[in-house]
Design a protein around this motif. Sequence first.
Motif, mmCIF file in Angstrom:
data_model
loop_
_atom_site.group_PDB
_atom_site.id
_atom_site.type_symbol
_atom_site.label_atom_id
_atom_site.label_comp_id
_atom_site.label_asym_id
_atom_site.label_seq_id
_atom_site.Cartn_x
_atom_site.Cartn_y
_atom_site.Cartn_z
ATOM 1 N N ASP A 169 0.839 -1.189 0.000
ATOM 2 C CA ASP A 169 0.000 0.000 0.000
ATOM 3 C C ASP A 169 0.880 1.247 0.000
ATOM 4 O OD1 ASP A 169 0.941 0.220 2.663
ATOM 5 O OD2 ASP A 169 -0.818 -0.824 3.442
ATOM 6 N N PHE A 170 0.230 2.398 -0.012
ATOM 7 C CA PHE A 170 0.927 3.676 0.026
ATOM 8 C C PHE A 170 0.962 4.198 1.457
ATOM 9 C CE2 PHE A 170 -1.016 3.822 -4.325
ATOM 10 C CZ PHE A 170 0.171 3.832 -5.050
ATOM 11 N N SER A 171 2.122 4.638 1.894
ATOM 12 C CA SER A 171 2.269 5.218 3.225
ATOM 13 C C SER A 171 3.573 5.996 3.262
ATOM 14 C CB SER A 171 2.278 4.128 4.305
ATOM 15 O OG SER A 171 3.455 3.337 4.196
ATOM 16 N N VAL A 172 3.783 6.738 4.334
ATOM 17 C CA VAL A 172 5.060 7.425 4.518
ATOM 18 C C VAL A 172 6.194 6.404 4.534
ATOM 19 C CG1 VAL A 172 6.437 8.779 6.144
ATOM 20 C CG2 VAL A 172 4.040 9.402 5.711
ATOM 21 N N LEU A 226 1.960 15.050 -1.711
ATOM 22 C CA LEU A 226 1.459 13.691 -1.845
ATOM 23 C C LEU A 226 0.556 13.404 -0.651
ATOM 24 C CD1 LEU A 226 4.757 11.755 -2.706
ATOM 25 C CD2 LEU A 226 2.917 12.296 -4.311
ATOM 26 N N PHE A 227 -0.604 12.803 -0.895
ATOM 27 C CA PHE A 227 -1.412 12.326 0.233
ATOM 28 C C PHE A 227 -2.022 10.988 -0.150
ATOM 29 C CE2 PHE A 227 -4.009 15.310 -2.192
ATOM 30 C CZ PHE A 227 -5.194 14.636 -2.394
ATOM 31 N N PHE A 228 -2.365 10.211 0.859
ATOM 32 C CA PHE A 228 -2.785 8.822 0.667
ATOM 33 C C PHE A 228 -4.276 8.701 0.934
ATOM 34 C CE2 PHE A 228 1.598 8.843 2.504
ATOM 35 C CZ PHE A 228 2.247 8.741 1.286
ATOM 36 N N THR A 229 -4.966 7.952 0.073
ATOM 37 C CA THR A 229 -6.426 7.882 0.103
ATOM 38 C C THR A 229 -6.875 6.422 0.048
ATOM 39 O OG1 THR A 229 -6.590 8.010 -2.305
ATOM 40 C CG2 THR A 229 -6.567 10.092 -1.105
ATOM 41 N N ALA A 230 -8.200 6.252 0.076
ATOM 42 C CA ALA A 230 -8.811 4.915 0.035
ATOM 43 C C ALA A 230 -8.170 4.017 1.089
ATOM 44 C CB ALA A 230 -8.666 4.302 -1.366
ATOM 45 N N CYS A 231 -8.060 4.543 2.301
ATOM 46 C CA CYS A 231 -7.387 3.825 3.390
ATOM 47 C C CYS A 231 -8.343 2.818 4.018
ATOM 48 C CB CYS A 231 -6.877 4.811 4.433
ATOM 49 S SG CYS A 231 -5.744 6.058 3.754
ATOM 50 N N GLN A 232 -7.842 1.614 4.190
ATOM 51 C CA GLN A 232 -8.685 0.515 4.659
ATOM 52 C C GLN A 232 -8.552 0.243 6.143
ATOM 53 O OE1 GLN A 232 -8.634 -2.675 1.244
ATOM 54 N NE2 GLN A 232 -6.587 -1.774 1.397
ATOM 55 N N GLY A 233 -7.492 0.786 6.760
ATOM 56 C CA GLY A 233 -7.252 0.524 8.171
ATOM 57 C C GLY A 233 -7.525 1.738 9.040
ATOM 58 N N ALA A 234 -7.466 1.531 10.343
ATOM 59 C CA ALA A 234 -7.693 2.617 11.286
ATOM 60 C C ALA A 234 -6.529 3.603 11.234
ATOM 61 C CB ALA A 234 -7.841 2.048 12.701
ATOM 62 N N MET A 243 -2.951 7.000 -3.919
ATOM 63 C CA MET A 243 -2.005 8.087 -3.662
ATOM 64 C C MET A 243 -2.259 9.193 -4.668
ATOM 65 S SD MET A 243 2.210 8.160 -3.601
ATOM 66 C CE MET A 243 2.406 7.968 -5.396
ATOM 67 N N GLN A 244 -2.404 10.417 -4.176
ATOM 68 C CA GLN A 244 -2.629 11.544 -5.064
ATOM 69 C C GLN A 244 -1.484 12.542 -4.926
ATOM 70 O OE1 GLN A 244 -6.614 12.642 -5.368
ATOM 71 N NE2 GLN A 244 -6.287 14.293 -6.827
ATOM 72 N N ALA A 245 -0.993 13.011 -6.071
ATOM 73 C CA ALA A 245 0.036 14.049 -6.125
ATOM 74 C C ALA A 245 -0.616 15.319 -6.656
ATOM 75 C CB ALA A 245 1.183 13.618 -7.031
ATOM 76 N N VAL A 246 -0.297 16.459 -6.027
ATOM 77 C CA VAL A 246 -0.870 17.740 -6.426
ATOM 78 C C VAL A 246 0.222 18.802 -6.393
ATOM 79 C CG1 VAL A 246 -2.661 19.477 -5.998
ATOM 80 C CG2 VAL A 246 -3.078 17.099 -5.362
ATOM 81 N N MET A 247 0.210 19.688 -7.386
ATOM 82 C CA MET A 247 1.101 20.847 -7.400
ATOM 83 C C MET A 247 0.289 22.071 -7.811
ATOM 84 S SD MET A 247 4.574 21.543 -9.660
ATOM 85 C CE MET A 247 5.374 20.040 -9.086
ATOM 86 N N PHE A 248 0.503 23.182 -7.098
ATOM 87 C CA PHE A 248 -0.184 24.434 -7.385
ATOM 88 C C PHE A 248 0.787 25.435 -8.012
ATOM 89 C CE2 PHE A 248 -2.465 22.507 -3.855
ATOM 90 C CZ PHE A 248 -3.776 22.602 -4.271
ATOM 91 N N PHE A 249 0.240 26.339 -8.834
ATOM 92 C CA PHE A 249 1.051 27.360 -9.485
ATOM 93 C C PHE A 249 0.432 28.737 -9.275
ATOM 94 C CE2 PHE A 249 1.939 23.518 -11.930
ATOM 95 C CZ PHE A 249 3.326 23.526 -11.945
#
Length: 251
Positions: free
Chosen positions: A48-51, A88-96, A104-110
Amino acid sequence: MKNKFAILSAAALAVFVATGAVSGGALAQNQMGAKSSGLSNPANVVKDFSVETVGPVLNELGMAWQVDRLDNGAQFVIASSGSLQYVLFFTACQGAGGTGCIGMQAVMFFTGVEPNPQTVQAFNAKIPFVTVGVDQDGEAFISRYDIADYGIPRGNIASSIMNFLASAEMFAAELAAGHQTVSLDGYASDLAASQLNRRATEALTGVPAHARQTANRFQRHEVGLDEGAEMIRLLLNADGVARNKVDNKFD
């Protein structure tokens, strides 16, 4: 919260405004080239995705990063590559407690330029695995979503991040050089801009920008995106290509 990581993106965009459009692949290669090719155990699958799973990949790519939280307690990662900062932030998390995340979603603002809606629309049509848009404050952003339903190789995490950053660099360049008016002609040139630039480089030098036999995976995808945009353009104008009828309930 966005201002914490938008400053460097604004600075990077100012460079694009001053110097004009630059190849996303060349920039990504300069910023990450040596690091990206030496990723250890790229075929090892993480569940899965995590730190704990993504952080070591960022380290090996030579990217600085830190963990932060929003006011509501949601955790995210601020990472940087060269002059660009992204989240980066992690989504669709199945655990507590936000564990077992399979998204995992990556976002950049300008900031620093008023986005032309035509340029934004054309970029969305050209690059299929990212989404670009304009937020309520008139600032442009780019986002990518990755899935690890049944695990994901470490190399794919690195590849996703690299391709996201290259797309972000391309988007910044097109924002900086975007047409100031909205027209069909402008839209067509926005849609085809990167491919035309690559073809001009090949014609000038006599050497393909990314020779197939020497190109790495990232560079092949960059060329593939150009090829895909051109293929869609040709299909739209071709006779005999199937169209799916949408019934208008109000007719």
